[in-house]
Design a protein around this motif. Sequence first.
Motif, short mmCIF file in Angstrom:
data_model
loop_
_atom_site.label_atom_id
_atom_site.label_comp_id
_atom_site.label_asym_id
_atom_site.label_seq_id
_atom_site.Cartn_x
_atom_site.Cartn_y
_atom_site.Cartn_z
N PHE A 31 -82.59 -33.22 -62.75
CA PHE A 31 -81.51 -32.99 -63.66
C PHE A 31 -81.89 -33.92 -64.85
N LEU A 32 -82.01 -35.38 -64.21
CA LEU A 32 -82.22 -36.65 -65.13
C LEU A 32 -83.65 -35.98 -65.97
N ILE A 33 -84.62 -35.74 -65.29
CA ILE A 33 -86.11 -35.28 -66.10
C ILE A 33 -85.91 -34.35 -67.04
N GLY A 34 -84.92 -33.23 -66.79
CA GLY A 34 -84.79 -32.22 -67.65
C GLY A 34 -83.81 -32.79 -68.76
N PHE A 35 -82.97 -33.50 -68.67
CA PHE A 35 -81.89 -34.16 -69.40
C PHE A 35 -82.83 -35.00 -70.66
N GLY A 36 -83.94 -35.58 -70.03
CA GLY A 36 -84.74 -36.55 -70.84
C GLY A 36 -85.60 -35.54 -71.79
N GLY A 37 -85.94 -34.50 -71.27
CA GLY A 37 -86.88 -33.55 -72.02
C GLY A 37 -86.13 -32.76 -73.13
N MET A 38 -84.97 -33.03 -73.40
CA MET A 38 -84.13 -32.11 -74.54
C MET A 38 -84.81 -32.89 -75.84
N LYS A 39 -85.62 -32.20 -76.56
CA LYS A 39 -85.80 -32.78 -77.95
C LYS A 39 -85.09 -32.58 -79.01
N ASN A 40 -84.65 -31.10 -79.19
CA ASN A 40 -84.06 -30.58 -80.45
C ASN A 40 -82.52 -30.80 -80.54
N ARG A 41 -82.15 -31.58 -79.43
CA ARG A 41 -80.50 -31.93 -79.36
C ARG A 41 -80.17 -33.26 -79.16
N SER A 42 -78.96 -33.79 -79.26
CA SER A 42 -78.83 -35.06 -79.36
C SER A 42 -78.62 -35.03 -78.09
N HIS A 43 -78.97 -36.63 -77.41
CA HIS A 43 -78.97 -37.10 -76.11
C HIS A 43 -77.71 -37.38 -75.70
#
Length: 153
Positions: A31-43
Amino acid sequence: MLWMLGTISIILNTLCTAGAGVGMVVGFVFFLIGFGGMKNRSHTLGSLQMSKDTLMIMGTMGVVLVYFLLSSWNLRMMGDTTFPGMLGSAIREVSGRQLLTAGILNALWTTMSLYWLLPKMFNFGGLGLKVQLIALSAAGTNVLYGILSVVTT
């Protein structure tokens, strides 16, 4: 015979507790790896709150967390009942009744999560037949040991 059933149940519950714990850790890491892969949204955490994928991941992790807690509770009580130590028959009687209740709860939750919650609600059907048999056998041995320990004491 009761001691052998208790030992088998301890082994099965250890496998279930360890498997659920590893599943939660691996699921959280992915889940954290997928969360870090968000590029077009704010983190931010706010952008994740309403995501369908996030809700499905948290739902699945919640089901596994409840299963982990039930399985570890059964494991602890099975150890107290099978190997009572210096407490003797007093702990066997109390633990036998509690184990019967916890075994029934574990059997209901296991059946409900394996055959209804995970496949239908969260679209997760990746558990194999061996894993399902171990989980159902652990719940079944808890109920059977609880019944036998209540009847014999």
